[in-house]
Design an enzyme around this catalytic site. Structure first.
Site, PDB file in Angstrom:
ATOM      1  N   SER D  47       0.868  -1.172   0.000  1.00  0.00           N
ATOM      2  CA  SER D  47       0.000   0.000   0.000  1.00  0.00           C
ATOM      3  C   SER D  47       0.905   1.222   0.000  1.00  0.00           C
ATOM      4  O   SER D  47       1.847   1.304   0.793  1.00  0.00           O
ATOM      5  CB  SER D  47      -0.907  -0.013   1.227  1.00  0.00           C
ATOM      6  N   GLU D  48       0.646   2.175  -0.911  1.00  0.00           N
ATOM      7  CA  GLU D  48       1.639   3.233  -1.135  1.00  0.00           C
ATOM      8  C   GLU D  48       1.827   4.155   0.058  1.00  0.00           C
ATOM      9  O   GLU D  48       2.803   4.887   0.121  1.00  0.00           O
ATOM     10  CB  GLU D  48       1.344   4.031  -2.406  1.00  0.00           C
ATOM     11  N   ASN D  49       0.904   4.107   1.020  1.00  0.00           N
ATOM     12  CA  ASN D  49       1.102   4.914   2.227  1.00  0.00           C
ATOM     13  C   ASN D  49       2.042   4.243   3.227  1.00  0.00           C
ATOM     14  O   ASN D  49       2.066   4.627   4.396  1.00  0.00           O
ATOM     15  CB  ASN D  49      -0.242   5.263   2.877  1.00  0.00           C
ATOM     16  N   SER D  89       8.485   4.340   0.225  1.00  0.00           N
ATOM     17  CA  SER D  89       7.399   3.604  -0.428  1.00  0.00           C
ATOM     18  C   SER D  89       7.366   3.898  -1.923  1.00  0.00           C
ATOM     19  O   SER D  89       7.220   2.990  -2.747  1.00  0.00           O
ATOM     20  CB  SER D  89       6.058   3.989   0.211  1.00  0.00           C
TER      21      SER D  89
END
Lengths: 203, 215, 203, 215
Positions: D47-49, D89
């Site tokens: 998840s990019e967060n 990320s």
């Protein structure tokens, strides 16, 4: 690409295995150029290295490199340490090149593109990727998540990101889930092989 | 000519570093500064191999090969220390977060140019390490060196003859004879070893671009 | 600069304090443009913000921003999220600018310098520093060393490096030495003020 | 015309993602894929967060506002998960470390151009998020979308009319009618919903740059 700062974080057992494996005409990216007769120095002594990219080859115990360099048997690309680290990180993070103030106006800037940004002169430096990274970490799990030990961390986390194949030697492999998600330094996505080298634990 | 000892120089540098400062002490002479901080002053030492909060040397027999400084000597940690990787460590340096770095030098020019990585000799093996990053990145760059070489040549020069580490980066110079600020008019001498005169200092330094403190 | 991804990691109490303090005509760098009526949205609603630099202003509950934007009362600089993160990191790490492939050939590349590096087209993007960063972390010590909580970490560690004054709100301050040196995410060198906001603990 | 359901599409995508793959599932339709991985296949979700190792949705009442995905929905972790900051990320994404990302789309061209961030309408508020980073960074980009808009217009186009997210980045397209590889000759149809013919697919797509699997 070989991790370590001096001997801290140097993957000695993996280098021994590389010597045994026989690959030659290598280009090595590492901060130093080997100490005494073991590890990277042994790889140099075995004449496997054509070129070394590093920041600080000259040390009190770098006689193997010194001899090869003076005899013209090894090429040297000297890079300021922070630029070396940033070029490795850039390769791992998909950044093609960057402008840095370090080295501007020095011999090491010769032939490099320059630009004034916000009133300050910068040099253009390019990403430095590798085919293989050999690094040393402390503990791993089966996904290749890594934690390091003290200042042996140094180049490990960035080199892991910058190679097509990253091989980490560790003191132990723990169960998946045993490493706290908050404290994993290198996520397993960057690690392709993990090898236990028990003798490599430095304490 | 009277000269300050190395410990006197180190003590003077330590006195000039303020409470709470983040400091990198370069290889060689600058490492002595660590022994001279007053007990009631908290100064946080950075080592470019990924440590903030470097402590004193370990007792014999308790050295840890994974806990070394940039000179590759064993160190300890103080409370509050942190580890980080090389890109983060040099981002800290390059990004201007260190308050002071103290560096040794071969030569410093009156314009604050620093030469401390390479003597330029043909048979020398060049090694730059983190010198250029420190010199161009710290908020204040202090140089600490003997005023003269063993052959009696001044290490303070009108113009560096050795290859530069960084142009116009030095803020202050501590030698065994004097303490000098680098200014746009030349070197402002703010302290001299007792018995040394400004004229004598100019003479041994081979430069006239040196003046006493105004007022 | 205001940390957070949506409301995770958003320093709500610091934003409330900023509203109380009265600064106006602000430029805000943040991933989103506020949710509902609190935090960043409340700052926008108080008309304190002239311009916002973000990647994802439009959300189901971003009506405050939406209204100001449609009324022409706020300027928007839209930046791809990874480029936003990298520009912030560059500012903290003393990198003046960098070449990234992200966004090449899109509307967001208009007016930007391009270059082919290693056969791949890249855009030149510049460092994005700030005067002040407001971030939220989990625990701090008296030096300002920080650890974060889960995915609330997001922009905090990079924003901390990129501002002349970084203020962190935390759930608790622990004794110096209580945070493991191996697990500190933001070293105290990047943090100038720490504020306990007990109500801010999200769980 | 028969069509695959959203779950059938998701199941097909899940089947095509190999053991051990690192995968990012975009906002919207792609999130369904997470429910369809075979129990004996280990796929690691990004998840990019700042999460690797995203697990299923939490039970009601156990949501943690600090543990959310890129759609800002509460999630859980699986064993082996790790947290990291945004620059790390997106370095992971931009640096080509994700094996597959699955994205929704407004339009995909026969050349693999992707438009999924902006309809270009004048009154629309633009928002790009991580779409451009994912599209240009992942080793393989899969698009998952309905073949036709609600008005019956093809989302597969000769040339995107909406603003591009990334040119020539899509490797494979999963719609409710077919599965297609993007090739230099156009779209290679590797699967079709039963009862749909290649001619019919070309007709509704408004393109002739579509062909069946060789041999």
């Amino acid at each position: 690409m070989i991790g370590g700062f001096g001997t801290a974080g140097m993957p000695a057992e993996l280098i021994d295995a590389l010597i045994e494996q026989g690959a030659t005409a290598l280009t090595i990216i590492s901060n130093n150029a080997g100490n005494a007769e073991t590890g990277l120095a042994a790889l140099l002594k075995a004449k496997r290295v054509r070129k070394i990219v590093c920041s600080f080859p000259r040390q009190s115990d770098s006689w193997v490199f010194d001899g090869l360099y003076r005899a013209g048997e090894i090429a040297l690309e000297l890079v300021p340490q922070g630029t070396l680290a940033e070029r490795i990180r850039a390769a791992g993070a998909g950044i093609g090149a960057f402008f840095t103030p370090t080295g501007y106006g020095t011999q090491l800037a010769e032939g490099k593109e320059t630009r004034i940004i916000d009133g300050r002169p910068h040099l253009l430096e390019f990403a430095l990727p590798a085919d293989v990274a050999l690094i040393k970490a402390h503990r791993a799990d089966r996904w290749g998540n890594l934690v390091y030990r003290k200042a042996a961390r140094n180049f490990g986390p960035i080199m892991a990101t910058a190679a097509r194949c990253t091989i980490a030697q560790v003191s132990s492999i723990v169960d998946l889930g045993a490493l706290d998600p908050e404290t994993i330094v290198t996520p397993g996505i960057f690690v392709h092989r993990v090898v236990i080298a028990a003798g490599a634990a430095t304490s | 000519m009277t000269r300050w000892t190395r410990d006197e120089m180190a003590s003077r540098v330590a006195r000039d570093i303020p409470e709470g400062a983040y400091v990198n002490l370069g290889i060689g002479l600058p490492t002595l500064v660590a022994n001279h901080f007053s007990k009631d002053r908290e100064v946080i030492l950075h080592s470019e191999n990924g440590i903030l909060g470097v402590g004193p040397s370990p007792a014999v027999g308790t050295e840890d090969p994974d806990l070394i400084n940039a000179s590759k000597e064993p160190v300890t940690l103080v409370k509050g220390a942190a580890f980080f990787h090389h890109a983060d460590s040099f981002g800290m340096m390059r990004g201007g977060h260190l308050d002071v770095c103290v560096l040794g030098a071969f030569q410093v020019s009156v314009a604050g140019d620093l030469a401390n990585w390479h003597t330029g000799q043909l048979d020398a093996i060049p090694a730059v390490g983190g010198a250029m990053d420190l010199a161009s990145g710290a908020k204040q760059v202090f140089v600490m060196m003997e005023h003269l070489t063993r052959n009696g040549e001044s290490k303070i020069v009108e113009r560096c003859t050795y290859p530069l580490t960084c142009a116009a980066c030095v803020n202050r110079i501590y030698t065994d004879l004097a303490v000098m600020n680098v200014t746009s008019e030349g070197l402002e001498v703010i302290d001299m070893c007792s018995g040394v005169s400004l004229d004598e200092l100019k003479r041994v330094s081979g430069t006239s671009r040196m003046f006493g403190r105004a007022g």
